[in-house]
Design an enzyme around this catalytic site. Structure first.
Site, PDB file in Angstrom:
ATOM      1  N   TYR A 103       5.336   9.932  21.564  1.00  0.00           N
ATOM      2  CA  TYR A 103       5.823   9.707  20.200  1.00  0.00           C
ATOM      3  C   TYR A 103       5.441  10.877  19.290  1.00  0.00           C
ATOM      4  O   TYR A 103       6.279  11.420  18.563  1.00  0.00           O
ATOM      5  CB  TYR A 103       5.259   8.395  19.659  1.00  0.00           C
ATOM      6  CG  TYR A 103       5.624   8.112  18.217  1.00  0.00           C
ATOM      7  CD1 TYR A 103       6.952   7.937  17.849  1.00  0.00           C
ATOM      8  CD2 TYR A 103       4.641   8.012  17.233  1.00  0.00           C
ATOM      9  CE1 TYR A 103       7.297   7.670  16.526  1.00  0.00           C
ATOM     10  CE2 TYR A 103       4.976   7.749  15.909  1.00  0.00           C
ATOM     11  CZ  TYR A 103       6.309   7.573  15.565  1.00  0.00           C
ATOM     12  OH  TYR A 103       6.649   7.325  14.267  1.00  0.00           O
ATOM     13  N   LYS A 107       7.845  13.596  17.234  1.00  0.00           N
ATOM     14  CA  LYS A 107       7.811  13.748  15.771  1.00  0.00           C
ATOM     15  C   LYS A 107       7.493  15.196  15.391  1.00  0.00           C
ATOM     16  O   LYS A 107       8.071  15.738  14.446  1.00  0.00           O
ATOM     17  CB  LYS A 107       6.778  12.801  15.156  1.00  0.00           C
ATOM     18  CG  LYS A 107       7.065  11.324  15.354  1.00  0.00           C
ATOM     19  CD  LYS A 107       8.393  10.896  14.775  1.00  0.00           C
ATOM     20  CE  LYS A 107       8.341  10.631  13.287  1.00  0.00           C
ATOM     21  NZ  LYS A 107       9.609  10.035  12.792  1.00  0.00           N
ATOM     22  N   ASN A 132       0.041   4.502   8.871  1.00  0.00           N
ATOM     23  CA  ASN A 132       0.675   3.193   9.000  1.00  0.00           C
ATOM     24  C   ASN A 132       1.136   2.703   7.629  1.00  0.00           C
ATOM     25  O   ASN A 132       0.391   2.770   6.655  1.00  0.00           O
ATOM     26  CB  ASN A 132      -0.313   2.185   9.592  1.00  0.00           C
ATOM     27  CG  ASN A 132      -0.724   2.553  11.002  1.00  0.00           C
ATOM     28  OD1 ASN A 132       0.028   2.356  11.939  1.00  0.00           O
ATOM     29  ND2 ASN A 132      -1.915   3.114  11.146  1.00  0.00           N
ATOM     30  N   PRO A 281      -0.653 -41.784 -23.787  1.00  0.00           N
ATOM     31  CA  PRO A 281      -0.685 -42.002 -25.238  1.00  0.00           C
ATOM     32  C   PRO A 281      -1.946 -42.757 -25.682  1.00  0.00           C
ATOM     33  O   PRO A 281      -2.362 -43.733 -25.045  1.00  0.00           O
ATOM     34  CB  PRO A 281       0.576 -42.838 -25.489  1.00  0.00           C
ATOM     35  CG  PRO A 281       1.512 -42.451 -24.378  1.00  0.00           C
ATOM     36  CD  PRO A 281       0.622 -42.235 -23.192  1.00  0.00           C
ATOM     37  N   GLY A 282      -2.560 -42.258 -26.748  1.00  0.00           N
ATOM     38  CA  GLY A 282      -3.740 -42.910 -27.310  1.00  0.00           C
ATOM     39  C   GLY A 282      -5.045 -42.591 -26.602  1.00  0.00           C
ATOM     40  O   GLY A 282      -6.119 -43.019 -27.049  1.00  0.00           O
TER      41      GLY A 282
END
Length: 369
Positions: A103, A107, A132, A281-282
């Site tokens: 590889y 390259k 990477n 509520p309350g």
């Protein structure tokens, strides 16, 4: 500007094309294995800049390395020469070009070809020897350990780590894109013959694996990682991109009683936690104070009142709040406080605390307002 992108369907190519479009580059010539090969001639004639990202890194036969990484580069350059097009060319090479393996050799051959082309034609060439790369849309179980680990952990599959002490050098896809697009404006980061992405992260394989498993655990623990660490932030975004599409959501634990409910939403290692409080509520909740813990309340639905009293005073301070007017109320230390629902529907309050609740040291002391 007409921009030719080879390897347009690959990991870097897909991300680059998406970001080029985000930045209003509209004339993009996409070339991949699936493209009609006769279009390469047309594209090479028209291009004003070439991103050469096509390549081979996991072939069935090692001979394909040279064909894919050298052969196609040669074809590309010959086609540009045919049309006397000396536009700039950016090629994504690899740090493997420094190594004596099939590889790396292929390259390096592609790099040398490009440098010779530059000497012959005067064209500007930019060779990026990339380490990477990690980020969204990278193919798992192919050539990226990070992509494989993220995918497998997210899907509940095993991973294999031969040596957790291996040191990795990584670049994040968004940093690569920023650098590549800078190169369009002659702002590349060049060091001698080669170009570099400025931000490189160095970390061991074992540390990467530990982080990825912690990301999976964080959904169960209602936590998010430390986003002040740039690598952690980028890796977390990468991990989320590999979640199975039927597992984007996860449950929270609602603590309910006759007064309503209290649900912890997010815990962080350094920025406290966020919770959702629902009051019937309350109903009045609270009537306690803190030495060091501090909070912020934001009523997003319903209406009510938040009352304060300094613990050594008789004076009561009231702040009337409503979902009709988004207003944050700080809860200072040393003040006992409560919140009462004054409406006839449920009141929903987003509550932030500067620390994650610790039952061994709650810093919460009951005292009626």
């Amino acid at each position: 500007m007409k921009i030719l992108v080879t390897g347009a369907k690959g990991f870097v190519g897909k991300n680059l094309i998406a970001e080029l479009r985000n930045r209003k580059f509209t004339d993009i010539l996409e070339y991949s294995r699936e493209t009609d090969q006769t279009l390469l001639d047309k594209y090479c004639k028209e291009a004003d800049f070439v991103f050469h990202l096509a390549g081979v890194n996991r072939p069935k036969d090692q001979s394909e390395f040279m064909n894919g990484n050298y052969g196609f580069t040669s074809t590309l350059l010959e086609t540009l020469k045919k049309h006397q097009n000396t536009c700039p060319i950016l090629i994504s090479s690899s740090i493997q070009a420094e190594r004596d393996n099939p590889y790396g050799i292929s390259k390096k051959a592609g790099e040398d070809l490009l440098f010779e082309y530059s000497k012959e034609t005067g064209a500007k060439v930019l060779v990026y020897r990339l380490p990477n790369i990690f980020g969204k849309w990278c193919k798992p179980n192919y050539n990226s350990a990070v992509a494989t680990f993220c995918h497998n952990v997210a899907h509940g599959l095993p991973i294999n780590v031969n040596d957790s002490n291996v040191v990795m050098k990584l670049v994040y896809i968004d940093d690569v894109l920023d650098e590549f697009i800078n190169a369009l404006s002659d702002k590349e980061n060049i060091k001698e013959d080669f170009c570099e992405v400025p931000t490189v992260h160095t970390i061991t394989l074992g540390e990467i694996v530990d982080l990825i498993y912690s990301f999976k655990d964080s959904r169960r623990e209602r936590a998010i990682p430390n986003m002040s660490n740039q690598f952690t932030k980028k890796l977390y975004s990468t991990y989320l991109s590999y979640l199975p599409e039927d597992q984007f959501s996860y449950d929270l634990k609602m603590n309910t009683d006759s007064r309503g409910s209290f649900t912890e939403f997010i815990k962080t290692p350094d920025r406290g936690q966020v919770s959702v409080n629902i009051s019937k509520p309350g109903i009045t909740k609270g009537n306690h104070w803190h030495h060091t813990k501090n909070e912020k309340f934001l009523v997003v639905s319903g209406k009510g009142v938040i009352r304060f009293r300094k613990i050594d005073s008789d004076e009561i301070i009231e702040y009337f709040v409503s979902g009709d007017k988004m207003e944050v109320v700080d809860i200072p230390t040393g003040y006992t406080h409560n919140i009462e629902n004054l409406g006839d529907t449920d009141m929903v309050t987003i509550m932030w605390a500067n620390e994650v609740f610790d039952p061994e040291k709650p810093d919460t002391y009951y005292l009626e307002v």
